[in-house]
Write an enzyme that holds these catalytic residues in place. Structure first.
Site, PDB file in Angstrom:
ATOM      1  N   ARG A 174     -15.296  -6.804  31.261  1.00 23.11           N
ATOM      2  CA  ARG A 174     -16.540  -6.451  31.936  1.00 23.11           C
ATOM      3  C   ARG A 174     -16.891  -7.518  32.968  1.00 23.11           C
ATOM      4  NH1 ARG A 174     -21.373  -4.851  28.098  1.00 23.11           N
ATOM      5  NH2 ARG A 174     -22.210  -4.097  30.086  1.00 23.11           N
ATOM      6  N   CYS A 232     -26.035 -11.515  29.784  1.00 19.12           N
ATOM      7  CA  CYS A 232     -25.068 -10.569  29.213  1.00 19.12           C
ATOM      8  C   CYS A 232     -25.306  -9.231  29.891  1.00 19.12           C
ATOM      9  CB  CYS A 232     -25.223 -10.499  27.690  1.00 19.12           C
ATOM     10  SG  CYS A 232     -26.901 -10.078  27.160  1.00 19.12           S
TER      11      CYS A 232
END
Length: 273
Positions: A174, A232
């Site tokens: 990611r 995050c």
């Protein structure tokens, strides 16, 4: 408080003198209340991450991100319902290797509670150690917690680019922008380094020791006392990296909106690779 972590053995010897919060949660999964009712640490109160530790996100998601920080009145009321007292130690645990419990730890610290720890190894460690377990949803005496936010460092999107080291806690693929299963844009904040939360843990699912964590974070440029922030996807698992850095001797800021809030503004730059 010497460490933000507590072992199952230490907690077992402290039951009755600490407030225990069950924050079981899985990203994208059902709330953990059913798991709590089926069995939890004796005396623990259940805390729902989505409703007690976050505000509902806007539709579509705006620059507050997918898990905005909770309204102060909502958070304080939730902690009071869970029996939290300002002057009693608190231990939080989950079954997600500390990723949800870290959010509760961070918020309580942010609101000024001075003695909050995460159960190292979580629910699994407690069961493996033969700790006391109870079922159902026992009544909890109301606490007197009355903190206000501001005790932990926070950075917004504008301030993030002025931070010396920005740590991305998401999975490496990611971070590199190869996949993005949740948010509409793949990639990372320009210049961010990647320490996915799994790297904070040893093979047994407990946190690495302070020396190992210092070495891990030094490898991406983090030094004790440095100007560091973490993010995050939505501001939850970044607190796992913040907890790990706390163990290692570094106080890192949280970018609460995280990647979901960053990409809510199409004018913000995105880096891949």
């Amino acid at each position: 408080m010497s460490s933000p972590l507590i072992s199952a053995a230490e907690l077992a010897s402290s039951l009755g003198r600490v407030i225990v919060l069950d924050v079981r949660y899985r990203m994208g999964g059902p709330p953990g209340r059913e798991e709590y009712a089926a069995g939890h640490i004796s005396g623990a109160a259940y805390v729902d991450l989505d409703t007690d530790l976050a505000d509902a996100p806007a539709e579509p998601v705006d620059d507050r991100g997918r898990h905005p920080l909770p309204d102060p009145d909502v958070f304080v009321a939730a902690m009071q319902r869970a029996g939290v007292h300002t002057d009693l130690p608190v231990v939080v645990y989950d079954d997600w290797q500390g990723r949800a419990a870290s959010r509760a730890w961070w918020l309580l610290r942010h609101y000024g509670h001075r003695d909050v720890r995460v159960l190292d190894g979580g629910w699994g460690a407690w069961v493996a150690a033969g700790g006391d377990v109870e079922t159902g949803e026992p009544a909890t005496l109301r606490g007197d917690f009355h903190g206000t936010p501001g005790s932990m460092p926070v950075v917004d999107a504008d301030g993030l680019l002025a931070v010396d080291v920005v740590v991305d806690a998401r999975a490496p693929e990611r971070h590199r922008g190869e996949v993005e299963p949740v948010d509409p844009v793949a990639g990372h904040v320009p210049g961010a380094v990647n320490v996915d939360t799994g790297r904070n843990l040893a093979q047994d699912g407990r946190f690495r020791d302070a020396t190992e964590l210092r070495t891990l974070y030094a490898g991406v440029g983090v030094t004790p006392g440095g100007n560091v922030a973490a993010y995050c996807g939505s501001g939850v698992t970044a607190t796992h990296d913040i907890l790990a850095m706390e163990v290692a001797g570094t106080r890192a800021a949280l970018f609460p909106a995280s990647w979901s809030g960053w990409v809510a503004d199409p004018a913000r730059e995105v880096e891949r690779g």
